[in-house]
Motif scaffolding. Structure first.
Motif, PDB file in Angstrom:
ATOM      1  N   ASP A  87      15.948  69.200  43.557  1.00  0.00           N
ATOM      2  CA  ASP A  87      14.508  69.397  43.470  1.00  0.00           C
ATOM      3  C   ASP A  87      14.109  69.220  42.003  1.00  0.00           C
ATOM      4  N   LYS A  88      13.124  68.344  41.765  1.00  0.00           N
ATOM      5  CA  LYS A  88      12.752  68.023  40.387  1.00  0.00           C
ATOM      6  C   LYS A  88      11.260  68.257  40.164  1.00  0.00           C
ATOM      7  N   LYS A  89      10.955  68.797  38.999  1.00  0.00           N
ATOM      8  CA  LYS A  89       9.568  68.949  38.571  1.00  0.00           C
ATOM      9  C   LYS A  89       9.458  68.439  37.138  1.00  0.00           C
ATOM     10  N   LEU A  90       8.357  67.768  36.862  1.00  0.00           N
ATOM     11  CA  LEU A  90       8.169  67.175  35.554  1.00  0.00           C
ATOM     12  C   LEU A  90       6.721  67.314  35.136  1.00  0.00           C
ATOM     13  N   ALA A  91       6.502  67.598  33.856  1.00  0.00           N
ATOM     14  CA  ALA A  91       5.155  67.632  33.295  1.00  0.00           C
ATOM     15  C   ALA A  91       5.216  67.056  31.892  1.00  0.00           C
ATOM     16  N   GLY A  92       4.261  66.202  31.564  1.00  0.00           N
ATOM     17  CA  GLY A  92       4.281  65.605  30.244  1.00  0.00           C
ATOM     18  C   GLY A  92       2.991  64.877  29.936  1.00  0.00           C
ATOM     19  N   VAL A  93       2.998  64.207  28.806  1.00  0.00           N
ATOM     20  CA  VAL A  93       1.866  63.399  28.357  1.00  0.00           C
ATOM     21  C   VAL A  93       2.374  61.982  28.095  1.00  0.00           C
ATOM     22  N   ALA A  94       1.734  61.010  28.713  1.00  0.00           N
ATOM     23  CA  ALA A  94       2.120  59.616  28.555  1.00  0.00           C
ATOM     24  C   ALA A  94       1.033  58.847  27.815  1.00  0.00           C
ATOM     25  N   SER A  95       1.450  57.897  27.006  1.00  0.00           N
ATOM     26  CA  SER A  95       0.495  57.070  26.277  1.00  0.00           C
ATOM     27  C   SER A  95       0.391  55.700  26.922  1.00  0.00           C
ATOM     28  N   LEU A  96      -0.802  55.172  26.897  1.00  0.00           N
ATOM     29  CA  LEU A  96      -1.060  53.820  27.378  1.00  0.00           C
ATOM     30  C   LEU A  96      -1.677  53.067  26.206  1.00  0.00           C
ATOM     31  N   VAL A  97      -0.929  52.116  25.663  1.00  0.00           N
ATOM     32  CA  VAL A  97      -1.352  51.392  24.466  1.00  0.00           C
ATOM     33  C   VAL A  97      -1.671  49.951  24.827  1.00  0.00           C
ATOM     34  N   PRO A  98      -2.954  49.545  24.753  1.00  0.00           N
ATOM     35  CA  PRO A  98      -3.326  48.171  25.065  1.00  0.00           C
ATOM     36  C   PRO A  98      -3.271  47.299  23.809  1.00  0.00           C
ATOM     37  N   GLU A  99      -3.051  46.028  24.020  1.00  0.00           N
ATOM     38  CA  GLU A  99      -3.071  45.068  22.926  1.00  0.00           C
ATOM     39  C   GLU A  99      -3.935  43.884  23.335  1.00  0.00           C
ATOM     40  N   LYS A 100      -4.622  43.326  22.369  1.00  0.00           N
ATOM     41  CA  LYS A 100      -5.446  42.163  22.660  1.00  0.00           C
ATOM     42  C   LYS A 100      -4.550  40.978  23.031  1.00  0.00           C
ATOM     43  N   THR A 101      -4.990  40.224  24.008  1.00  0.00           N
ATOM     44  CA  THR A 101      -4.236  39.062  24.443  1.00  0.00           C
ATOM     45  C   THR A 101      -5.227  38.025  24.933  1.00  0.00           C
ATOM     46  N   GLU A 102      -4.780  37.092  25.738  1.00  0.00           N
ATOM     47  CA  GLU A 102      -5.672  36.039  26.219  1.00  0.00           C
ATOM     48  C   GLU A 102      -6.789  36.630  27.076  1.00  0.00           C
ATOM     49  N   PRO A 103      -7.978  36.029  27.063  1.00  0.00           N
ATOM     50  CA  PRO A 103      -9.072  36.533  27.912  1.00  0.00           C
ATOM     51  C   PRO A 103      -8.629  36.623  29.370  1.00  0.00           C
ATOM     52  N   GLY A 104      -8.924  37.751  29.988  1.00  0.00           N
ATOM     53  CA  GLY A 104      -8.563  37.930  31.397  1.00  0.00           C
ATOM     54  C   GLY A 104      -7.166  38.467  31.617  1.00  0.00           C
ATOM     55  N   PHE A 105      -6.430  38.732  30.522  1.00  0.00           N
ATOM     56  CA  PHE A 105      -5.084  39.266  30.655  1.00  0.00           C
ATOM     57  C   PHE A 105      -4.952  40.527  29.811  1.00  0.00           C
ATOM     58  N   LEU A 106      -4.170  41.491  30.281  1.00  0.00           N
ATOM     59  CA  LEU A 106      -4.031  42.787  29.653  1.00  0.00           C
ATOM     60  C   LEU A 106      -2.566  43.057  29.331  1.00  0.00           C
ATOM     61  N   LYS A 107      -2.261  43.312  28.068  1.00  0.00           N
ATOM     62  CA  LYS A 107      -0.906  43.666  27.663  1.00  0.00           C
ATOM     63  C   LYS A 107      -0.877  45.167  27.430  1.00  0.00           C
ATOM     64  N   VAL A 108      -0.105  45.876  28.223  1.00  0.00           N
ATOM     65  CA  VAL A 108      -0.133  47.336  28.219  1.00  0.00           C
ATOM     66  C   VAL A 108       1.283  47.882  28.062  1.00  0.00           C
ATOM     67  N   THR A 109       1.442  48.835  27.134  1.00  0.00           N
ATOM     68  CA  THR A 109       2.714  49.537  26.967  1.00  0.00           C
ATOM     69  C   THR A 109       2.527  50.992  27.378  1.00  0.00           C
ATOM     70  N   GLU A 110       3.369  51.468  28.290  1.00  0.00           N
ATOM     71  CA  GLU A 110       3.315  52.850  28.757  1.00  0.00           C
ATOM     72  C   GLU A 110       4.607  53.573  28.382  1.00  0.00           C
ATOM     73  N   LYS A 111       4.474  54.781  27.839  1.00  0.00           N
ATOM     74  CA  LYS A 111       5.652  55.554  27.462  1.00  0.00           C
ATOM     75  C   LYS A 111       5.282  57.024  27.336  1.00  0.00           C
ATOM     76  N   PHE A 112       6.238  57.892  27.640  1.00  0.00           N
ATOM     77  CA  PHE A 112       6.004  59.319  27.490  1.00  0.00           C
ATOM     78  C   PHE A 112       5.955  59.701  26.018  1.00  0.00           C
ATOM     79  N   LYS A 113       4.967  60.527  25.646  1.00  0.00           N
ATOM     80  CA  LYS A 113       4.898  61.114  24.310  1.00  0.00           C
ATOM     81  C   LYS A 113       5.619  62.450  24.278  1.00  0.00           C
ATOM     82  N   SER A 114       5.527  63.191  25.355  1.00  0.00           N
ATOM     83  CA  SER A 114       6.226  64.469  25.491  1.00  0.00           C
ATOM     84  C   SER A 114       6.512  64.705  26.963  1.00  0.00           C
ATOM     85  N   ILE A 115       7.555  65.479  27.234  1.00  0.00           N
ATOM     86  CA  ILE A 115       7.930  65.681  28.629  1.00  0.00           C
ATOM     87  C   ILE A 115       8.804  66.921  28.765  1.00  0.00           C
TER      88      ILE A 115
END
Length: 319
Positions: free
Chosen positions: A109-137
């Motif tokens: 049985d697992k329980k998890l709580a944390g804060v994740a970051s979503l960091v966008p970067e500019k790229t070609e029009p109509g496309f989204l470059k996104v990095t997701e990672k936990f900041k704390s957990i």
């Protein structure tokens, strides 16, 4: 440990941030050509269909028209150029495996709580470059009812290492993956938007990429399965126009694994459900809840083992 139990242990799902599926480490692995090279992605044309048995109309009758209400909404993601965002993440999971009739053998049985970051970067029009990672957990893992500090620390370390960068088009279809690719890809947070505007009540289809072989530790077996999205409602909340969208997907598992003269087979199903709220104007998720339910049986000769996984994860935008 029997051969069957060993390979089933290897197949237990261990992914939190990206949501669902067996983990497999990947280098830069394009799913289609990069837009920087003017490549295009061939996808199934998205069409609005009726949520009332539209895929199987009665014999001799055509599918009914979409059931919609009011205006049509064009739904698009718009993370490119925005500031980094953070989401509160909570998750809980139940995993068990053992011979039929042996109650909850090898249960976690697992329980998890944390804060994740979503960091966008500019790229070609109509496309989204996104990095997701936990900041704390913080994780708590109980094995057969007893809190296990070592397993809890391993769960935290695994989650922290799950950061990845993905390139999406503005409807949420995955174009490129860097980092840890999962055994299942359902687009950006499980919601792929239609090409055209849709009204409340409209349902449309997309395609999920899954690898049920890797999920159970067998030979890789990538394929696509249909996923169905529905615009359930549009409400004005706090001055924002919020769309409530759902996704539903079900896939069968039928895999084989061999080692020398020993062979094991797997069969079963897993379902994935996502309920999300989305700010239409800003193109940003407000909240997303996913639920995974997997029930798989492995067999080696007369030896049988069942693997059950139930996971729920909630992400909420921090204001």
């Amino acid at each position: 440990m029997t051969f069957l139990r060993a390979i089933c242990m290897a197949g237990i799902f261990a992914v939190w941030l990206a949501g669902c599926g067996g983990q497999k480490t990947a280098e830069t692995q394009p799913k289609t050509s990069d837009p920087a090279t003017n490549g295009t992605k061939t996808t199934k044309d998205t069409k609005a269909v009726s949520p009332i048995d539209a895929s199987n109309p009665a014999p001799g009758k055509s599918a009914p028209p979409p059931v919609t209400k009011g205006p049509k909404y064009v739904l698009r993601y718009n993370y490119a150029g925005l500031k980094p965002m953070t989401y509160n993440v909570t998750a809980d999971a139940y995993e068990s495996q053992g011979s039929p009739g042996v109650a909850e053998s090898n249960r976690a049985d697992k329980k998890l709580a944390g804060v994740a970051s979503l960091v966008p970067e500019k790229t070609e029009p109509g496309f989204l470059k996104v990095t997701e990672k936990f900041k704390s957990i913080k994780a708590a893992v109980k094995l057969n009812g007893k809190l296990d500090a070592i397993a809890s620390k391993q769960e935290e370390d695994n989650a922290k290492s799950q950061g990845e960068t993905r390139l999406y088009n503005d409807r949420g279809e995955t174009q490129l993956v860097r980092g840890t690719q999962q055994g299942i890809d359902v687009g950006f947070w499980g919601i792929v938007f239609p090409k055209q505007g849709v009204g409340v009540g409209a349902t449309w289809e997309g395609e999920a990429s899954i690898d049920t072989g890797s999920m159970v530790g067998a030979t890789a077996n990538p394929r696509t399965v249909p996923m169905t999205m529905t615009l359930k409602a549009v409400k004005t909340i706090g001055g924002k126009q919020i769309a409530f969208v759902t996704m539903r997907m079900k896939a069968d598992v039928a895999e084989q694994m061999a080692s020398g003269n020993r062979k094991a087979t797997y069969s079963g199903t897993f379902t994935l459900e996502v309920d999300a709220s989305f700010d239409i104007k800003t193109g940003v998720f407000q909240k997303s809840e996913s639920r995974l339910d997997s029930n798989i049986t492995g067999m080696e000769g007369t030896n049988t083992i069942t693997i059950r996984t139930i996971r729920r994860e909630v992400k909420t935008l921090k204001s």
